[in-house]
Design a protein around this motif. Structure first.
Motif, PDB file in Angstrom:
ATOM      1  N   SER A  77       0.817  -1.221   0.000  1.00 59.69           N
ATOM      2  CA  SER A  77       0.000   0.000   0.000  1.00 59.69           C
ATOM      3  C   SER A  77       0.849   1.269   0.000  1.00 59.69           C
ATOM      4  N   VAL A  78       2.176   1.124   0.117  1.00 59.14           N
ATOM      5  CA  VAL A  78       3.070   2.286   0.210  1.00 59.14           C
ATOM      6  C   VAL A  78       3.663   2.608  -1.159  1.00 59.14           C
ATOM      7  N   SER A  79       3.641   3.878  -1.522  1.00 61.26           N
ATOM      8  CA  SER A  79       4.267   4.350  -2.756  1.00 61.26           C
ATOM      9  C   SER A  79       5.635   4.957  -2.440  1.00 61.26           C
ATOM     10  N   LEU A  80       6.592   4.718  -3.331  1.00 64.28           N
ATOM     11  CA  LEU A  80       7.922   5.313  -3.195  1.00 64.28           C
ATOM     12  C   LEU A  80       8.171   6.258  -4.364  1.00 64.28           C
ATOM     13  N   HIS A  81       8.506   7.487  -4.022  1.00 59.45           N
ATOM     14  CA  HIS A  81       8.802   8.518  -5.014  1.00 59.45           C
ATOM     15  C   HIS A  81      10.254   8.959  -4.857  1.00 59.45           C
ATOM     16  N   VAL A  82      10.940   9.162  -5.958  1.00 67.85           N
ATOM     17  CA  VAL A  82      12.256   9.802  -5.946  1.00 67.85           C
ATOM     18  C   VAL A  82      12.094  11.187  -6.557  1.00 67.85           C
ATOM     19  N   MET A  83      12.514  12.189  -5.814  1.00 71.57           N
ATOM     20  CA  MET A  83      12.482  13.561  -6.316  1.00 71.57           C
ATOM     21  C   MET A  83      13.864  14.168  -6.170  1.00 71.57           C
ATOM     22  N   LEU A  84      14.169  15.101  -7.023  1.00 71.89           N
ATOM     23  CA  LEU A  84      15.421  15.834  -6.885  1.00 71.89           C
ATOM     24  C   LEU A  84      15.325  17.161  -7.601  1.00 71.89           C
ATOM     25  N   VAL A  85      16.094  18.093  -7.091  1.00 70.69           N
ATOM     26  CA  VAL A  85      16.243  19.398  -7.725  1.00 70.69           C
ATOM     27  C   VAL A  85      17.651  19.441  -8.291  1.00 70.69           C
ATOM     28  N   SER A  86      17.739  19.543  -9.591  1.00 69.42           N
ATOM     29  CA  SER A  86      19.021  19.445 -10.281  1.00 69.42           C
ATOM     30  C   SER A  86      19.446  20.797 -10.834  1.00 69.42           C
ATOM     31  N   ASN A  87      20.751  21.018 -10.816  1.00 64.13           N
ATOM     32  CA  ASN A  87      21.320  22.220 -11.414  1.00 64.13           C
ATOM     33  C   ASN A  87      22.764  21.901 -11.807  1.00 64.13           C
ATOM     34  N   PRO A  88      22.997  21.482 -13.052  1.00 67.73           N
ATOM     35  CA  PRO A  88      24.351  21.074 -13.457  1.00 67.73           C
ATOM     36  C   PRO A  88      25.390  22.163 -13.273  1.00 67.73           C
ATOM     37  N   GLU A  89      24.986  23.415 -13.480  1.00 72.99           N
ATOM     38  CA  GLU A  89      25.943  24.510 -13.312  1.00 72.99           C
ATOM     39  C   GLU A  89      26.349  24.658 -11.854  1.00 72.99           C
ATOM     40  N   LEU A  90      25.412  24.453 -10.936  1.00 69.19           N
ATOM     41  CA  LEU A  90      25.732  24.493  -9.510  1.00 69.19           C
ATOM     42  C   LEU A  90      26.620  23.314  -9.136  1.00 69.19           C
ATOM     43  N   ASP A  91      26.316  22.129  -9.681  1.00 71.59           N
ATOM     44  CA  ASP A  91      27.141  20.952  -9.391  1.00 71.59           C
ATOM     45  C   ASP A  91      28.590  21.180  -9.800  1.00 71.59           C
ATOM     46  N   ASP A  92      28.800  21.914 -10.887  1.00 65.47           N
ATOM     47  CA  ASP A  92      30.167  22.178 -11.344  1.00 65.47           C
ATOM     48  C   ASP A  92      30.943  23.027 -10.340  1.00 65.47           C
ATOM     49  N   ARG A  93      30.219  23.793  -9.513  1.00 64.89           N
ATOM     50  CA  ARG A  93      30.891  24.671  -8.549  1.00 64.89           C
ATOM     51  C   ARG A  93      31.115  24.001  -7.196  1.00 64.89           C
ATOM     52  N   ILE A  94      30.617  22.781  -7.024  1.00 63.72           N
ATOM     53  CA  ILE A  94      30.867  22.031  -5.793  1.00 63.72           C
ATOM     54  C   ILE A  94      32.099  21.164  -6.027  1.00 63.72           C
ATOM     55  N   ILE A  95      33.198  21.517  -5.402  1.00 65.17           N
ATOM     56  CA  ILE A  95      34.478  20.849  -5.604  1.00 65.17           C
ATOM     57  C   ILE A  95      34.715  19.874  -4.459  1.00 65.17           C
ATOM     58  N   GLY A  96      34.971  18.621  -4.796  1.00 62.13           N
ATOM     59  CA  GLY A  96      35.200  17.603  -3.789  1.00 62.13           C
ATOM     60  C   GLY A  96      36.637  17.103  -3.792  1.00 62.13           C
ATOM     61  N   GLU A  97      37.161  16.827  -2.593  1.00 64.81           N
ATOM     62  CA  GLU A  97      38.482  16.221  -2.463  1.00 64.81           C
ATOM     63  C   GLU A  97      38.295  14.717  -2.287  1.00 64.81           C
ATOM     64  N   PRO A  98      38.717  13.898  -3.249  1.00 66.94           N
ATOM     65  CA  PRO A  98      38.433  12.458  -3.177  1.00 66.94           C
ATOM     66  C   PRO A  98      39.294  11.750  -2.144  1.00 66.94           C
TER      67      PRO A  98
ATOM     68  N   GLY B 126       4.440   1.558  -6.276  1.00 66.88           N
ATOM     69  CA  GLY B 126       3.210   1.850  -5.568  1.00 66.88           C
ATOM     70  C   GLY B 126       1.994   1.222  -6.202  1.00 66.88           C
ATOM     71  N   PRO B 127       0.868   1.337  -5.524  1.00 62.85           N
ATOM     72  CA  PRO B 127      -0.384   0.755  -6.037  1.00 62.85           C
ATOM     73  C   PRO B 127      -0.805   1.301  -7.386  1.00 62.85           C
ATOM     74  N   VAL B 128      -0.286   2.460  -7.770  1.00 59.40           N
ATOM     75  CA  VAL B 128      -0.668   3.059  -9.043  1.00 59.40           C
ATOM     76  C   VAL B 128      -0.368   2.117 -10.218  1.00 59.40           C
ATOM     77  N   TYR B 129       0.627   1.244 -10.050  1.00 59.49           N
ATOM     78  CA  TYR B 129       1.002   0.347 -11.137  1.00 59.49           C
ATOM     79  C   TYR B 129       0.210  -0.949 -11.133  1.00 59.49           C
ATOM     80  N   GLY B 130      -0.578  -1.179 -10.086  1.00 58.75           N
ATOM     81  CA  GLY B 130      -1.438  -2.352 -10.040  1.00 58.75           C
ATOM     82  C   GLY B 130      -0.664  -3.634 -10.270  1.00 58.75           C
TER      83      GLY B 130
END
Length: 371
Positions: free
Chosen positions: A157-178, A356-360
């Motif tokens: 009876s439970v539905s699972l949704h994946v949502m995200l707010v994407s911004n490729p230009e913002l992602d380019d400015r997040i610098i990670g040290e591996p 979820g149930p929407v797919y029956g």
């Protein structure tokens, strides 16, 4: 097989917020939002939409990823986001997850998030779970998705949704040290056996992302039986030159080290995660048929860059039991800018209704469901 994933229900941009207003405003809906509570400015967007539509019927389970000694400005941003998320959703729990072990600095985020989720006291009458991937890292978001999908599939009876707010230009400015260690994402190590009689032939699908050259080189150095490298690039993309820029950045690796043929480059939409999911699924099916009885086929994914493309890769990895190899990030550097003043491109929102149930009884048949 989750056949409905081939054409499951999706919404984009304003359509995501219209869906939230129309669907989650129903009084019968009771939702748990699982999301990140870090420094990312996109952390609050989905929470605000759900809170406006549902009020006290939405509950929050927020993940605060702890990475050693972060930059002062990022800790301040994360503290601010955490406080605002608590204000947006009254019934909210914050789980502080150490990403690295204090003993040997081994990545343990996937273990920590599983333990935190097992301790979570699920509210009664939950009808929907929303996993907001906007501010979650791969090492935390991917295991969460698999755990929540298992929970939803065990509760029809439970539905699972994946949502995200994407911004490729913002992602380019997040610098990670591996970090120095290459490993598989928890729950995404691929098949554990059954290929001993045949030699393994790996096809590696690295998702090219800005500033990730050394990280991907490190992953490639740990793979022993690579038959072919098929880089994944965003096209169509909001910036029509993004592919050209990425290919220029990775030129030495593509031509000299990985010996990539131009025909092996995989183009997937930067906007729709189902495009990546379908493409990888088709490649998996055709590769299996081609080498059947000769090699044991193994697809290995390394998603970096666009979060939308990464979600599609995650769906393919779950559906086909693929290995996801990655390098965890020790620390981030990021300087926010004022969008209105800079003229920066706006955020893009995505919703994928995973289960979820929407797919029956769709998974029991060959019928198609329109998205």
């Amino acid at each position: 097989m989750r056949r409905h994933w081939e054409n499951c229900v999706t919404h984009f941009d304003d359509g995501v917020y219209r869906f939230i207003d129309e669907y989650f405003s129903q009084s019968s809906r009771h939702c748990v939002l699982v999301a990140g509570a870090g420094f990312d400015p996109r952390a609050k967007c989905i929470a605000q939409g759900l809170s406006a539509a549902m009020g006290s019927r939405v509950h929050g389970f927020f993940i605060r990823e702890e990475r050693g000694d972060p930059a002062v400005n990022l800790r301040e941003l994360a503290n601010e986001n955490e406080a605002q998320l608590k204000a947006i959703i009254a019934d909210a729990q914050i789980a502080h997850i150490p990403i690295f072990s204090a003993d040997d600095q081994a990545p343990i985020g996937g273990h920590g998030v599983r333990a935190a989720l097992e301790k979570y006291d699920w509210p009664k009458e939950v009808t929907d779970i929303v996993l907001d991937m906007s501010a979650l890292s791969t090492g935390v978001g991917f295991p969460l998705a698999k755990l929540l999908l298992e929970y939803a599939e065990a509760n029809p009876s439970v539905s699972l949704h994946v949502m995200l707010v994407s911004n490729p230009e913002l992602d380019d400015r997040i610098i990670g040290e591996p970090s120095p260690q290459v490993q598989s994402v928890r729950g995404y190590s691929g098949p554990s056996g059954g290929y001993e009689p045949l030699p393994v032939a790996q096809v590696w699908l690295p998702q090219l992302g800005r500033g990730r050259v050394e990280t991907l080189r490190r992953i490639r150095s740990t793979l022993d039986s690579v038959y072919k490298v098929c880089p994944v690039v965003p096209f169509p993309a909001r910036n029509p030159r993004r592919v050209d820029e990425l290919l220029a950045e990775y030129q030495a690796q593509l031509l000299n080290e990985w010996q990539v043929d131009a025909r092996d480059i995989i183009h997937v939409s930067e906007r729709n995660p189902l495009d990546c999911y379908r493409t990888i699924s088709t490649l998996k099916s055709r590769y299996d048929q081609t080498v059947e009885g000769v090699f044991f086929p193994q697809l290995i994914l390394s998603p970096f860059g666009s979060k939308v493309i990464a979600v599609g890769a995650m769906m393919a990895a779950i559906e086909h039991n693929l290995s996801v190899q990655y390098v965890e990030t020790l620390r981030y550097e990021f300087e926010p800018i004022e969008t209105k003043e800079s003229g920066a491109p706006p955020d893009m929102a995505v919703h994928v209704w995973l289960h979820g149930p929407v797919y029956g009884s769709y998974d029991m048949t060959s019928e198609a469901v329109a998205g």
